[in-house]
Structures are given as structure tokens and as C-alpha cells.
Design an enzyme around this catalytic site. Structure first.
Site, PDB file in Angstrom:
ATOM      1  N   LYS B  78       0.854  -1.190   0.000  1.00 34.69           N
ATOM      2  CA  LYS B  78       0.000   0.000   0.000  1.00 34.69           C
ATOM      3  C   LYS B  78       0.887   1.237   0.000  1.00 34.69           C
ATOM      4  O   LYS B  78       1.982   1.232   0.601  1.00 34.69           O
ATOM      5  CB  LYS B  78      -0.877  -0.049   1.253  1.00 34.69           C
ATOM      6  CG  LYS B  78      -2.025   0.958   1.296  1.00 34.69           C
ATOM      7  CD  LYS B  78      -2.905   0.661   2.527  1.00 34.69           C
ATOM      8  CE  LYS B  78      -4.022   1.701   2.648  1.00 34.69           C
ATOM      9  NZ  LYS B  78      -4.860   1.461   3.820  1.00 34.69           N
ATOM     10  N   SER B 153      -9.734   1.713   2.912  1.00 33.42           N
ATOM     11  CA  SER B 153      -8.841   2.514   2.117  1.00 33.42           C
ATOM     12  C   SER B 153      -7.807   1.693   1.342  1.00 33.42           C
ATOM     13  O   SER B 153      -7.097   2.243   0.501  1.00 33.42           O
ATOM     14  CB  SER B 153      -8.108   3.519   2.996  1.00 33.42           C
ATOM     15  OG  SER B 153      -7.367   2.868   3.979  1.00 33.42           O
ATOM     16  N   SER B 177     -10.017  -0.928   6.979  1.00 30.40           N
ATOM     17  CA  SER B 177      -9.414  -0.727   5.662  1.00 30.40           C
ATOM     18  C   SER B 177      -8.725  -1.901   5.007  1.00 30.40           C
ATOM     19  O   SER B 177      -8.348  -1.786   3.845  1.00 30.40           O
ATOM     20  CB  SER B 177      -8.444   0.452   5.719  1.00 30.40           C
ATOM     21  OG  SER B 177      -9.181   1.633   5.903  1.00 30.40           O
TER      22      SER B 177
END
Lengths: 90, 474
Positions: B78, B153, B177
Site C-alpha cells: 500500500k 482505504s 481498511s
């Protein structure tokens, strides 16, 4: 919460907001605060959590960083002679 | 042709050992898929230019006998995890040119093992969001239906695995997330016990809740990656050794369902799929019990007080001074205000202002202190539930992936996406989302997920039941 409130917060948070952005922010914040205030009703005076929090310390030791100075100074938006350059502070 | 849709870490490791294919060949196979589909799906913000060099080094490890299970494994990270010498922008414009000056502890571990880090995946800006629509670099499309969001997210990471653009991925989970986007994309997303994985090198959002978690196709791989990245770290004082929490033996595992909590606002297809999953678990011998979590419904409102407060403090460092984007101004104050105004997106500014408000004089007690006290209520809720049951089961989300643009303009609607996932972060307990089926819509099959929650440190219970559920779901 009113526009003056939003302006004060923006000042504290060092974020510039346009007139439209202030209005939009105000309406968003009123909605969000309306949603989160349901915790107001909860009685919390006598709660004991079942866990203990404690600080974790470490000894202060001097050791070489595993990154070079250049990796940091090379990213300064503005610099002079290897020093970070900013607008007048005083 | 390597069948990327059916790989596991163990299978790949055996293939490398036997010479069926090399690390380089596997990396090339993924790079090909990325070349074909990344433009449309916007999953990777950047594919690193040294992927094949990393693969070559991994191949050398297999040659000289020093390879381990994670060697040569193609992994996506990420955009908020620091990889030295590479850009880490947290999905934000304010860090679009920021090059990480050190490795996150999890990255150091991956590099030492010779994993092949392919690139950085898209995310909601500074991990604030449930759809990846808040990214400053455009939304990521859900591979199952490109008119829908992948969740957030960690939407880029979950879409990455769903689209076969890496074998495993890392995400981060502060309010759901890793789990919510995993559910939307039909993959496994684990939120480990708070502190079990080092946060050193994870761009901080809500420091008392943040954790890095694996995103994988199956439970075995999630277990392997978790075992690999976990561990105490002197660079993260909130991290704990793996044996921190006691593991008591369980004879007959009981699963608790907080039925009262699952009634309101849940899509009937999710309820139907959830009931089906419960029946399947009963059919393989698990005991199901109804439990009550009276304070669970306060977790999300309390979360949206605690997190903005921590965000307002953690994001104060993004000021246009020492790194990242700096906007011009007449004086120092203007530079701060303009850099932050232009560099930070709408949701980020919203949460910073909200956090500033709840921490300000006169409101601190009513909001922040109260919300933290509510956290204790939630922890106690789970502690008493875990006296009666060993695991807690809920759907992961209230519905399948929603359409791009459907919720982005309504903050509270977005916040309600965290209703089932948020409590685990507030309590610090581990939780996982496992694919449980599909909801049909517009001729597309949209993934659904169920969520198991366990007591602190009991990822082992999660992996065990997860593997059994995977078997019956096949």
C-alpha cells in the site's frame, strides 16, 4: 458550529479555506457532529478498563542512522548550502 | 503459461524449488497482467523499475540454497508503507514527490527474505475512506465490476489480488481498511491484533488503531504472511512480542453472533448469505450462540471522534517545510496554509478540522475523553462476550460494492460502512474478512464477505476456522 467556528479551526490547523469551502465544511461538520454526539448519552463515570496501560521506555543510545543526510536534505523544497531555507520566522 | 489464478505461496515455493518456473518468470507473468489491465483499473500508482532485478536476486537465493518461503514471492504494498528510495505518497498530492528515507520494518523483513516488491497500490488519501475515491490519483475500479468501488482505504491492494497483479499484498487497517475492501473484492483481508505487527514505517493515521495487514487469495497465505511480518520491534513502542497474550486451550469452539447488532440497514442479500454461512458452519460441527454487544453500535461514532483527533496531530507534520509539496506564499504562515490547503484533499481537511475541534479547549472532555471512555466500554463488551464464546461472527459489510460516486459526497454515509469492522480496531482484537459468496446485480457477481473476530492474540483460531470455512465454501 458556525462559520466563525470553522474559520477558527482552519486557523489552528493552518489550512486555508475559500468561502465556498468554509460553507461546505460547515455543513459537513454539522452532519458529522450530529452523528457522533450519540455517545453523549452514555454513562462512563465508573468504568474501569480491564487492561493496564504503561509507558515503554528505551535507553538513550547514540548510533549511526541507517540513512544518509543527503536522503533528507535532498528533499528540502528550498535549500542553501545544505541548510533548509524557509521564509522569515521572526 | 503460469496459471496466476490458482497460485498459493506454498505452490509457488515448490515450483521455484523444482525449477518449474523461476522467480523472474513469475514476476514477468504478473508484470504482463499489469501492463494489460492497470491503466483501466488504476490499481498500482507505480510499478517499481527494479522488479526484475529483485527477481534475479531471488533466483540467486534459490541457486545458493539460502531461499526461504517468502523468497521470490511477488508482493504489492500500500502506498503508505515506506520502502527506502521509493516514493510513498499515501495517496496524497502533498507527498507526491516524497522519497522514503528508510524501510518500514515489514519491508526490511521482506527484503531480507528476497520477496519481490512489485509496486505501490492506490489508496484513499492518508487511509481516510471506504472506497479509494478519496485518492488524489483517481479511484481504483473493482475488477468484478468496473463501475463499482473496490472499497477502501486499501482498495488498490485488494483489487490487485483480485485482478492477479501480485500473489499477496499488504494493506493497513484502522477502521476496517483491510477487511471492507477485501470483502468487496472477494479476497481475504486480515486485521491483526493491535501491536502484533510493527507500525515503524507505516505513515501514521490513528496511532492507537493503525496496523498493517496481509491481503491474500486464501487463508493459508494470510497466515504465512502474518507469521512472517509479526513480531515486537524496538522502533515501535506499541508493538508486542508474539507470545504477549495468553492462549488458553479450547475444547469445543463456540461462535457468537450479535444478532441485535446485525439487523438495521443491512442488505437482504448479505443477511441471506450470512445465514447460509452460519448453517454451513453448523453443518461441520461448530456451536452457534446468540450474544449481546450492547456498546458495539457506539464504536463508529466514538471512532469518528478518536480518529480525527489522532489524525489532526499526526498530519501536522505535513506543512510544506522539509519535504513534500510546498506552495508559495508571502510569509511562513501563508506557506503552511496554502501548502496544506492545496496538498491535502477534502476528506483529509475535514477530519483534521474535526480533530482540531474535538481536542480544543471546552470540547476535549465532552468529545475526546468521552470517546476514549466509550472505547473501554467496547473492550469490556468483547471481554465478556469472549467468556461465553470463542469467536464472534458478523457480515463484513452491510452490502456488496457500491457504485463509484454513489456515496462519496455524503461523509456520514461513508462512515457507516465501518459499522461491522470499526469495533475490532477500537478494541484492538484481530479480525478477518473471508469471501462467503456473491450478490448478483446488473448481470455481475459481486463478492460478499463474513468477518470472524477473536480475542487478543488469537489469530490462530481465526486461521483454523477460516481454512475449514474455505473448504466448505468451495
Amino acid at each position: 458550529m458556525d462559520i466563525k467556528g470553522v474559520e477558527k479551526l482552519a486557523e489552528l490547523a493552518r489550512i486555508e479555506l475559500s468561502g465556498d469551502e468554509k460553507e461546505s465544511m460547515l455543513s459537513d461538520m454539522q452532519g458529522i457532529l450530529g452523528y457522533v454526539k450519540q455517545i453523549e448519552d452514555l454513562k462512563v463515570e465508573d468504568i474501569k478498563a480491564d487492561y493496564d496501560l504503561y509507558n515503554v521506555w528505551r535507553e538513550e543510545t547514540i548510533s549511526m542512522a541507517d540513512f544518509s543526510k543527503e536522503q533528507l536534505t535532498g528533499q528540502f523544497p528550498d535549500s542553501q548550502d545544505g541548510f533548509l531555507k524557509v521564509k522569515k520566522i521572526l | 503459461m503460469i496459471d496466476l489464478g490458482n497460485l498459493t505461496i506454498k505452490k509457488v515455493h515448490e515450483a521455484f524449488k523444482s525449477g518449474e518456473y523461476t522467480c523472474t518468470e513469475l514476476a514477468q507473468a504478473y508484470l504482463k497482467v499489469i501492463e494489460q489491465k492497470n491503466k483501466e483499473l488504476n490499481i498500482y500508482l507505480e510499478v517499481y523499475n527494479d522488479v526484475l532485478d529483485q527477481a534475479e536476486d531471488a533466483d540467486a537465493k534459490f541457486q545458493n540454497g539460502s531461499a526461504t518461503l517468502m523468497t521470490g514471492i511477488p508482493i504489492a504494498i500500500k502506498d503508505n508503507i515506506l520502502f527506502e528510495g521509493h516514493i510513498a505518497s499515501s495517496g496524497s498530492k502533498i507527498l507526491e514527490n516524497y522519497t522514503a528515507s528508510y524501510n518500514a520494518t515489514v519491508i526490511k523483513k521482506l527484503k531480507d527474505a528476497g520477496a519481490v516488491i512489485i509496486g505501490r497500490t492506490n489508496m484513499d488519501e492518508f487511509a481516510m475512506g471506504v472506497s479509494t475515491e478519496n485518492s488524489a490519483y483517481g479511484v481504483t475500479k473493482n475488477p468484478h465490476d468496473t463501475s463499482r468501488v473496490p472499497g477502501g482505504s486499501s482498495g488498490g491492494s485488494t483489487a490487485c489480488i483480485a485482478a492477479n497483479m501480485a500473489l499477496v499484498a499488504l494493506g493497513s487497517d484502522t477502521g476496517g481498511s483491510c477487511r471492507q475492501p477485501a470483502s468487496f473484492c472477494g479476497v481475504v483481508g486480515l486485521k491483526p491484533t493491535y501491536g502484533s505487527v510493527s507500525r515503524h514505517g507505516l505513515t501514521a493515521m490513528g496511532s492507537s488503531l493503525d496496523i498493517i495487514g496481509p491481503i491474500t487469495k486464501n487463508i493459508s497465505d494470510a497466515e504465512i504472511v502474518f507469521d512472517f511480518i509479526k513480531g515486537g520491534d524496538t522502533m515501535d513502542s506499541t508493538s508486542i512480542p508474539s507470545d504477549f497474550y495468553k492462549k488458553n486451550t479450547i475444547n469445543k469452539l463456540v461462535i457468537g453472533i450479535p444478532r441485535d447488532f446485525i439487523k438495521e440497514g443491512v442488505d437482504p442479500r448479505v443477511i441471506a448469505n450470512f445465514e447460509e454461512s452460519i448453517k454451513e458452519l453448523e453443518s461441520i460441527g461448530y456451536t452457534i450462540k446468540d450474544i449481546e454487544l450492547p456498546y458495539a453500535k457506539y464504536a463508529v461514532p466514538a471512532y469518528y471522534i478518536v480518529t480525527p483527533a489522532e489524525i489532526s496531530a499526526n498530519l501536522a507534520r505535513f506543512d510544506g517545510m522539509r519535504y513534500g509539496v510546498r506552495k508559495e506564499g508571502e510569509n511562513l504562515m501563508e506557506i503552511y496554509k496554502k501548502s496544506r490547503a492545496k496538498g491535502l484533499g477534502k476528506e483529509v481537511r475535514r477530519r483534521i478540522l474535526l480533530g482540531t475541534y474535538v481536542l480544543s479547549h471546552g470540547y476535549f472532555d465532552a468529545y475526546y475523553n468521552k470517546a476514549n471512555a466509550v472505547r473501554k466500554l467496547i473492550v469490556n463488551d468483547y471481554k465478556s462476550a469472549f467468556h461465553k464464546v470463542d469467536l464472534i461472527l458478523t457480515p463484513t459489510t452491510t452490502g456488496p460494492a457500491f457504485k463509484i460516486g454513489e456515496k462519496v459526497n455524503d461523509p456520514v454515509k461513508m462512515y457507516l460502512e465501518d459499522i461491522f469492522t470499526g469495533p475490532a480496531n477500537m478494541a484492538g482484537i484481530p479480525a478477518i474478512s473471508i469471501p462467503s459468496g456473491f450478490a448478483e446485480e446488473d448481470g455481475k457477481k459481486l463478492p460478499l464477505g463474513i468477518q470472524f473476530m477473536a480475542p487478543h492474540g488469537r489469530e490462530d483460531l481465526i486461521f483454523d476456522i477460516g481454512k475449514k470455512f474455505e473448504e466448505i465454501r468451495k
